[in-house]
Design a protein around this motif. Structure first.
Motif, PDB file in Angstrom:
ATOM      1  N   LEU A  35       0.798  -0.608  -0.165  1.00 48.03           N
ATOM      2  CA  LEU A  35      -0.217  -0.426   0.050  1.00 48.03           C
ATOM      3  C   LEU A  35       0.651   1.458  -0.177  1.00 48.03           C
ATOM      4  O   LEU A  35       2.237   1.317   0.352  1.00 48.03           O
ATOM      5  CB  LEU A  35      -0.749   0.243   1.250  1.00 48.03           C
ATOM      6  CG  LEU A  35      -1.960  -1.482   1.305  1.00 48.03           C
ATOM      7  CD1 LEU A  35      -2.685  -1.175   2.309  1.00 48.03           C
ATOM      8  CD2 LEU A  35      -2.382  -1.134   0.004  1.00 48.03           C
ATOM      9  N   PHE A  58      -3.679   4.066   0.659  1.00 44.40           N
ATOM     10  CA  PHE A  58      -4.679   3.289  -0.266  1.00 44.40           C
ATOM     11  C   PHE A  58      -3.087   2.329  -1.382  1.00 44.40           C
ATOM     12  O   PHE A  58      -2.463   1.645  -1.018  1.00 44.40           O
ATOM     13  CB  PHE A  58      -4.804   4.267  -1.347  1.00 44.40           C
ATOM     14  CG  PHE A  58      -3.622   5.124  -2.163  1.00 44.40           C
ATOM     15  CD1 PHE A  58      -4.110   4.592  -3.467  1.00 44.40           C
ATOM     16  CD2 PHE A  58      -2.520   5.931  -1.821  1.00 44.40           C
ATOM     17  CE1 PHE A  58      -2.714   5.485  -4.364  1.00 44.40           C
ATOM     18  CE2 PHE A  58      -2.302   6.175  -2.718  1.00 44.40           C
ATOM     19  CZ  PHE A  58      -1.575   5.841  -3.995  1.00 44.40           C
ATOM     20  N   ASP A  59      -4.471   1.166  -1.877  1.00 45.70           N
ATOM     21  CA  ASP A  59      -3.746   0.541  -2.880  1.00 45.70           C
ATOM     22  C   ASP A  59      -4.031   0.488  -4.343  1.00 45.70           C
ATOM     23  O   ASP A  59      -4.288   1.738  -4.997  1.00 45.70           O
ATOM     24  CB  ASP A  59      -4.792  -0.542  -2.665  1.00 45.70           C
ATOM     25  CG  ASP A  59      -4.199  -2.064  -3.820  1.00 45.70           C
ATOM     26  OD1 ASP A  59      -2.781  -1.601  -4.152  1.00 45.70           O
ATOM     27  OD2 ASP A  59      -4.763  -3.065  -3.819  1.00 45.70           O
ATOM     28  N   ASP A  62      -5.392   0.037  -7.503  1.00 48.73           N
ATOM     29  CA  ASP A  62      -7.559   0.866  -7.666  1.00 48.73           C
ATOM     30  C   ASP A  62      -7.198   2.572  -8.216  1.00 48.73           C
ATOM     31  O   ASP A  62      -8.121   3.657  -7.300  1.00 48.73           O
ATOM     32  CB  ASP A  62      -7.873   0.479  -6.438  1.00 48.73           C
ATOM     33  CG  ASP A  62      -7.970  -1.056  -5.948  1.00 48.73           C
ATOM     34  OD1 ASP A  62      -7.599  -2.001  -6.501  1.00 48.73           O
ATOM     35  OD2 ASP A  62      -7.983  -1.340  -4.351  1.00 48.73           O
ATOM     36  N   ARG A  79     -14.169   4.984  -0.781  1.00 46.28           N
ATOM     37  CA  ARG A  79     -13.489   3.365  -0.296  1.00 46.28           C
ATOM     38  C   ARG A  79     -12.792   2.781  -0.684  1.00 46.28           C
ATOM     39  O   ARG A  79     -12.322   1.679  -0.371  1.00 46.28           O
ATOM     40  CB  ARG A  79     -14.996   2.755  -1.357  1.00 46.28           C
ATOM     41  CG  ARG A  79     -15.025   2.735  -2.556  1.00 46.28           C
ATOM     42  CD  ARG A  79     -16.171   1.449  -3.405  1.00 46.28           C
ATOM     43  NE  ARG A  79     -16.049   1.679  -4.534  1.00 46.28           N
ATOM     44  CZ  ARG A  79     -16.939   1.647  -5.247  1.00 46.28           C
ATOM     45  NH1 ARG A  79     -18.265   1.235  -5.305  1.00 46.28           N
ATOM     46  NH2 ARG A  79     -16.933   1.700  -6.498  1.00 46.28           N
ATOM     47  N   ASP A  80     -12.018   3.759  -1.676  1.00 43.87           N
ATOM     48  CA  ASP A  80     -10.694   2.860  -1.928  1.00 43.87           C
ATOM     49  C   ASP A  80      -9.753   3.127  -0.781  1.00 43.87           C
ATOM     50  O   ASP A  80      -8.031   2.227  -1.371  1.00 43.87           O
ATOM     51  CB  ASP A  80      -9.833   3.377  -3.510  1.00 43.87           C
ATOM     52  CG  ASP A  80     -10.468   2.673  -4.449  1.00 43.87           C
ATOM     53  OD1 ASP A  80     -11.515   1.524  -4.459  1.00 43.87           O
ATOM     54  OD2 ASP A  80     -11.022   3.411  -5.233  1.00 43.87           O
ATOM     55  N   HIS A  82      -7.905   2.941   3.036  1.00 39.14           N
ATOM     56  CA  HIS A  82      -7.807   2.070   3.718  1.00 39.14           C
ATOM     57  C   HIS A  82      -7.275   2.552   4.912  1.00 39.14           C
ATOM     58  O   HIS A  82      -8.386   1.621   5.863  1.00 39.14           O
ATOM     59  CB  HIS A  82      -6.544   1.223   3.499  1.00 39.14           C
ATOM     60  CG  HIS A  82      -7.144   0.372   2.068  1.00 39.14           C
ATOM     61  ND1 HIS A  82      -7.760  -0.891   2.450  1.00 39.14           N
ATOM     62  CD2 HIS A  82      -6.410   0.344   0.984  1.00 39.14           C
ATOM     63  CE1 HIS A  82      -7.701  -1.610   0.860  1.00 39.14           C
ATOM     64  NE2 HIS A  82      -6.856  -0.498   0.794  1.00 39.14           N
ATOM     65  N   ALA A  83      -6.963   3.820   5.033  1.00 41.14           N
ATOM     66  CA  ALA A  83      -6.537   4.305   6.049  1.00 41.14           C
ATOM     67  C   ALA A  83      -6.501   5.495   6.064  1.00 41.14           C
ATOM     68  O   ALA A  83      -5.951   6.585   5.227  1.00 41.14           O
ATOM     69  CB  ALA A  83      -5.299   3.842   6.943  1.00 41.14           C
ATOM     70  N   LEU A  98      -9.137   4.439  11.095  1.00 44.91           N
ATOM     71  CA  LEU A  98     -10.338   3.240  10.422  1.00 44.91           C
ATOM     72  C   LEU A  98     -11.061   4.131   9.639  1.00 44.91           C
ATOM     73  O   LEU A  98     -12.564   4.585  10.908  1.00 44.91           O
ATOM     74  CB  LEU A  98     -10.241   2.459  10.513  1.00 44.91           C
ATOM     75  CG  LEU A  98      -9.052   1.477  10.428  1.00 44.91           C
ATOM     76  CD1 LEU A  98      -9.402   0.121  10.406  1.00 44.91           C
ATOM     77  CD2 LEU A  98      -8.188   1.867   9.161  1.00 44.91           C
TER      78      LEU A  98
END
Length: 98
Positions: A35, A58-59, A62, A79-80, A82-83, A98
């Motif tokens: 990430l 994020f990833d 994506d 929504r993509d 992560h934290a 989160l």
């Protein structure tokens, strides 16, 4: 920005990493799914959990890249994410929320 879209700029230090022994690992080295951290530059009106200036995780798979005024940004959906990193000035035992 429209709807739940977020425009982020990659951290400058996210390209290269160092191992515990000090060896530089280039950004092109494949270590599986990793990430990335970025700073939020703009957020749409329907974004609830993230605001401009936040540091988000994020990833990189994506993402959609866009160039605005000769600067490269990444366009994500809320929504993509992560934290969200907690700002440095806060005194708390929690590192991330989160």
């Amino acid at each position: 920005m429209l709807h739940d879209r977020i425009l982020v700029e990659l951290d400058k230090d996210s390209s290269e990493r160092r191992s515990a022994s000090g060896i530089v690992i280039p950004a092109t080295a494949a270590l599986g799914r990793r990430l990335s951290w970025a700073h939020v530059v703009a957020a749409g009106p329907n974004v609830r959990q993230v605001s401009v200036g936040d540091r988000v995780l994020f990833d990189p798979e994506d993402r959609a890249e866009v160039e605005v005024a000769t600067k490269e940004y990444i366009l994500l959906r809320e929504r993509d994410i992560h934290a969200v990193a907690e700002p440095e000035g806060r005194d708390s035992d929690l590192g991330l929320y989160l």
